[in-house]
Design a protein around this motif. Structure first.
Motif, PDB file in Angstrom:
ATOM      1  N   ASP A 141       5.747 -40.263 -12.508  1.00 43.30           N
ATOM      2  CA  ASP A 141       6.314 -40.501 -13.846  1.00 43.30           C
ATOM      3  C   ASP A 141       7.761 -40.011 -13.764  1.00 43.30           C
ATOM      4  N   ILE A 142       8.678 -40.987 -13.751  1.00 37.37           N
ATOM      5  CA  ILE A 142      10.082 -40.658 -13.493  1.00 37.37           C
ATOM      6  C   ILE A 142      10.696 -39.824 -14.617  1.00 37.37           C
ATOM      7  N   THR A 143      10.205 -40.012 -15.828  1.00 35.44           N
ATOM      8  CA  THR A 143      10.825 -39.343 -16.987  1.00 35.44           C
ATOM      9  C   THR A 143      10.576 -37.837 -16.998  1.00 35.44           C
ATOM     10  N   ALA A 144       9.587 -37.393 -16.235  1.00 37.16           N
ATOM     11  CA  ALA A 144       9.098 -36.018 -16.391  1.00 37.16           C
ATOM     12  C   ALA A 144      10.051 -34.988 -15.789  1.00 37.16           C
ATOM     13  N   GLY A 145       9.796 -33.748 -16.115  1.00 32.84           N
ATOM     14  CA  GLY A 145      10.626 -32.682 -15.575  1.00 32.84           C
ATOM     15  C   GLY A 145      10.207 -31.320 -16.076  1.00 32.84           C
ATOM     16  N   VAL A 146      11.180 -30.425 -16.009  1.00 30.34           N
ATOM     17  CA  VAL A 146      10.943 -29.022 -16.356  1.00 30.34           C
ATOM     18  C   VAL A 146      11.711 -28.701 -17.639  1.00 30.34           C
ATOM     19  N   LEU A 147      11.029 -28.016 -18.560  1.00 32.63           N
ATOM     20  CA  LEU A 147      11.689 -27.457 -19.745  1.00 32.63           C
ATOM     21  C   LEU A 147      11.865 -25.968 -19.517  1.00 32.63           C
ATOM     22  N   TYR A 148      13.026 -25.449 -19.879  1.00 32.41           N
ATOM     23  CA  TYR A 148      13.250 -24.001 -19.764  1.00 32.41           C
ATOM     24  C   TYR A 148      12.759 -23.348 -21.050  1.00 32.41           C
ATOM     25  N   ALA A 149      11.544 -22.788 -20.977  1.00 36.90           N
ATOM     26  CA  ALA A 149      10.817 -22.411 -22.186  1.00 36.90           C
ATOM     27  C   ALA A 149      11.463 -21.247 -22.943  1.00 36.90           C
ATOM     28  N   ASP A 150      11.682 -20.122 -22.259  1.00 41.40           N
ATOM     29  CA  ASP A 150      12.267 -18.960 -22.953  1.00 41.40           C
ATOM     30  C   ASP A 150      13.631 -19.321 -23.547  1.00 41.40           C
ATOM     31  N   ARG A 151      14.404 -20.055 -22.751  1.00 43.17           N
ATOM     32  CA  ARG A 151      15.741 -20.446 -23.200  1.00 43.17           C
ATOM     33  C   ARG A 151      15.640 -21.362 -24.427  1.00 43.17           C
ATOM     34  N   ALA A 152      14.608 -22.217 -24.429  1.00 45.84           N
ATOM     35  CA  ALA A 152      14.423 -23.146 -25.558  1.00 45.84           C
ATOM     36  C   ALA A 152      14.101 -22.378 -26.835  1.00 45.84           C
ATOM     37  N   LEU A 153      13.270 -21.352 -26.718  1.00 53.39           N
ATOM     38  CA  LEU A 153      12.932 -20.558 -27.906  1.00 53.39           C
ATOM     39  C   LEU A 153      14.166 -19.855 -28.466  1.00 53.39           C
ATOM     40  N   ARG A 154      14.960 -19.299 -27.534  1.00 53.31           N
ATOM     41  CA  ARG A 154      16.198 -18.634 -27.982  1.00 53.31           C
ATOM     42  C   ARG A 154      17.093 -19.636 -28.698  1.00 53.31           C
ATOM     43  N   ALA A 155      17.188 -20.843 -28.127  1.00 57.19           N
ATOM     44  CA  ALA A 155      18.093 -21.853 -28.691  1.00 57.19           C
ATOM     45  C   ALA A 155      17.640 -22.281 -30.086  1.00 57.19           C
ATOM     46  N   VAL A 156      16.360 -22.571 -30.243  1.00 61.67           N
ATOM     47  CA  VAL A 156      15.921 -23.098 -31.542  1.00 61.67           C
ATOM     48  C   VAL A 156      15.961 -21.996 -32.599  1.00 61.67           C
ATOM     49  N   GLN A 157      15.615 -20.772 -32.210  1.00 58.80           N
ATOM     50  CA  GLN A 157      15.672 -19.673 -33.188  1.00 58.80           C
ATOM     51  C   GLN A 157      17.124 -19.389 -33.587  1.00 58.80           C
ATOM     52  N   GLY A 158      18.019 -19.496 -32.614  1.00 58.86           N
ATOM     53  CA  GLY A 158      19.448 -19.289 -32.900  1.00 58.86           C
ATOM     54  C   GLY A 158      19.977 -20.353 -33.852  1.00 58.86           C
ATOM     55  N   GLN A 159      19.590 -21.606 -33.615  1.00 55.08           N
ATOM     56  CA  GLN A 159      20.059 -22.692 -34.488  1.00 55.08           C
ATOM     57  C   GLN A 159      19.491 -22.526 -35.895  1.00 55.08           C
ATOM     58  N   PHE A 160      18.225 -22.097 -35.965  1.00 56.15           N
ATOM     59  CA  PHE A 160      17.590 -21.845 -37.270  1.00 56.15           C
ATOM     60  C   PHE A 160      18.402 -20.796 -38.040  1.00 56.15           C
ATOM     61  N   GLN A 161      18.777 -19.730 -37.357  1.00 57.26           N
ATOM     62  CA  GLN A 161      19.549 -18.666 -38.030  1.00 57.26           C
ATOM     63  C   GLN A 161      20.930 -19.173 -38.447  1.00 57.26           C
ATOM     64  N   LYS A 162      21.529 -20.030 -37.606  1.00 62.20           N
ATOM     65  CA  LYS A 162      22.849 -20.584 -37.962  1.00 62.20           C
ATOM     66  C   LYS A 162      22.763 -21.413 -39.240  1.00 62.20           C
ATOM     67  N   LEU A 163      21.581 -22.000 -39.473  1.00 58.73           N
ATOM     68  CA  LEU A 163      21.397 -22.810 -40.684  1.00 58.73           C
ATOM     69  C   LEU A 163      21.042 -21.939 -41.898  1.00 58.73           C
ATOM     70  N   GLY A 164      21.051 -20.628 -41.710  1.00 63.48           N
ATOM     71  CA  GLY A 164      20.754 -19.725 -42.834  1.00 63.48           C
ATOM     72  C   GLY A 164      19.315 -19.245 -42.867  1.00 63.48           C
ATOM     73  N   GLY A 165      18.506 -19.665 -41.888  1.00 64.51           N
ATOM     74  CA  GLY A 165      17.106 -19.232 -41.838  1.00 64.51           C
ATOM     75  C   GLY A 165      17.003 -17.748 -41.516  1.00 64.51           C
ATOM     76  N   ILE A 166      15.940 -17.131 -42.027  1.00 62.60           N
ATOM     77  CA  ILE A 166      15.729 -15.688 -41.803  1.00 62.60           C
ATOM     78  C   ILE A 166      14.547 -15.506 -40.853  1.00 62.60           C
ATOM     79  N   ILE A 167      14.761 -14.747 -39.791  1.00 61.12           N
ATOM     80  CA  ILE A 167      13.642 -14.366 -38.914  1.00 61.12           C
ATOM     81  C   ILE A 167      13.340 -12.893 -39.164  1.00 61.12           C
TER      82      ILE A 167
END
Ligand SMILES: Cc1cc2nc3c(=O)[nH]c(=O)nc-3n(C[C@H](O)[C@H](O)[C@H](O)COP(=O)(O)OP(=O)(O)OC[C@H]3O[C@@H](n4cnc5c(N)ncnc54)[C@H](O)[C@@H]3O)c2cc1C
Ligand SMILES: O=C(O)[C@@H]1CCCC=N1
Length: 387
Positions: A141-167
């Protein structure tokens, strides 16, 4: 006790699914609180660790179709956050010609997913250092690959906070009172919101017990094994080695999967898609490592370039439903409570889309996909509803 506050939405659980749900809600202008029992980042649930596989190779069309959008959403997050979260490697799928392999191949073909079918006689030219088992066939399956999991969590939580979200982390939810305004009690405060999203991974049934519902979820401890390359780099991402999925082999009743060496140089991650039952807070008391013997036998036969003795062992948890399909639904009585659960060891790659779907359910919108495979009522005979 922390300050009480009213929100449009509270999301319980800052794993991949809760973090993306909170981010989607904040993107849609909702005042959103993301509550997490542990201090972030943590490694006690299902979303930690360096890597996950992303793929379209599935045996059901609906997952393959959903992955189309999920890939787009992953790349949007990469752009917004300015980080690399995905590396394309391809996914080598190996197995006997008939059975699950054929079903996956058909799904890929039906959905026009780019793939390469490897003829057994040319297999080792394309995939060195792997012995294709007698009678097995293979595709990539050519489309497949690796996701950087810890980095992804940091990124999405950071973007959430930038939008005014509270963690708010380090606060365990201890009770939930349903109503037009849902009240959420934690170890550190009391919070209220019009809507609640429960994305609590292995702890889902504890939270659902506060609101009169139980789902048939099994919690499994998964041993995450890394194996040493005899010739460092021979299975590495840098040398374009793909992720792999071995279906139905003599050593194993369940799938075996692996990712190219990368995060720990010289070590390749290869795991068994099954574990032993545990309670989420007793993970480290579950010491069963019989899966390691299965993997040793398999690797000795098929991956001769790996030392068949684990070099690193980490732990992670699966929350598994009886059919291994997710739960994405509203509470059967309190429709301002949405539940995302039972990701059964394959939910990470869908994170951005799950977030979007749980957000749509929470806002009372018609979801972008048919969610009937993910409804709670499919468990009619299993669910111990106390309603
Ligand atoms: C070893 C392993 C390999 C995997 N490989 C893949 C893969 O290759 N590809 C793929 O797509 N998927 C993969 N998965 C599956 C994927 O990682 C999971 O489906 C996904 O991480 C589930 O996320 P979640 O948000 O539901 O759960 P979690 O990440 O566990 O998040 C739930 C959160 O809720 C919090 N919480 C619980 N109770 C409370 C409470 N009372 N108060 C406050 N907070 C609370 C928890 O602390 C936790 O942080 C793998 C999983 C494992 C374990
Ligand atoms: O979801 C995935 O891709 C991995 C590999 C196959 C088994 C479960 N998780």
């Amino acid at each position: 006790m922390s300050t009480e506050g009213d929100y449009d939405c509270i999301v319980i659980g800052a794993g991949v699914q809760g973090s993306f749900s909170a981010y989607e809600l904040a993107k849609r202008g909702r005042r959103t609180l993301l509550l997490e029992q542990f201090v972030l980042p943590h490694s006690r649930g299902s979303s930690h660790g360096q890597t996950r596989i992303i793929r379209k190779a599935y045996d059901q069309d609906y997952y393959t179709v959903m992955m189309d959008e999920s890939y787009r959403l992953w790349s949007q997050l990469e752009e917004e956050a300015g980080v690399k979260l995905y590396r394309q490697t391809g996914l080598l799928v190996m197995g006997p010609e008939n059975g699950t392999y054929q079903v996956i191949k058909n799904t890929l073909q039906r959905n026009g997913v780019p793939m390469v079918i490897l003829q057994p006689e040319e297999f080792s030219k394309h995939i060195p250092h792997v012995n294709l088992a007698d009678g097995d066939v293979a595709l990539v399956d050519i489309t497949a690959g690796v996701l950087y999991a810890d980095r992804a969590l940091r990124a999405v939580q950071g973007q959430f906070q930038k939008l005014g979200g509270i963690i708010t982390d380090g606060q365990k939810v201890t009770d939930i009172r349903p109503g037009d305004l849902v009240t959420v009690m934690t170890s550190g405060g009391v919070y209220r919101a019009k809507n609640l999203v429960v994305t609590a991974g292995c702890w889902t049934n504890t939270l659902l017990s506060y609101i009169g519902l139980q789902l048939p979820l099994q919690v499994l401890k998964i041993n995450v094994y890394y194996w040493k390359e005899k010739d460092p780099g021979c299975y590495s991402l840098q040398n374009r080695f793909p992720c792999f999925l071995q279906i139905e082999c003599p050593e194993a009743e369940h799938h075996i999967y692996g990712l190219p060496s990368n995060e720990y140089p010289g070590l390749m991650k290869v795991c068994y898609h099954m574990g032993s039952e545990t309670k989420p807070d007793e993970r480290d008391r579950q010491m069963d490592k019989s899966d390691g013997d299965i993997l040793k036998r398999y690797l000795t036969r098929c991956f001769p370039g790996l030392v068949p003795e684990p070099a690193v062992v980490e732990s992670c948890l699966y929350t598994v439903t009886p059919d291994e399909h997710f739960v994405l639904d509203c509470h059967p009585v309190h429709n301002n409570i949405v539940i995302g659960a039972g990701f059964s060891g394959h939910g990470f790659k869908f994170g951005p889309l799950i977030g979007k779907l749980l957000c749509e359910l929470s806002l009372g919108e018609v979801p972008s996909y048919d969610l009937s495979p993910f409804r709670i009522r499919r468990f009619q005979e299993h669910s111990k509803s106390a309603l």
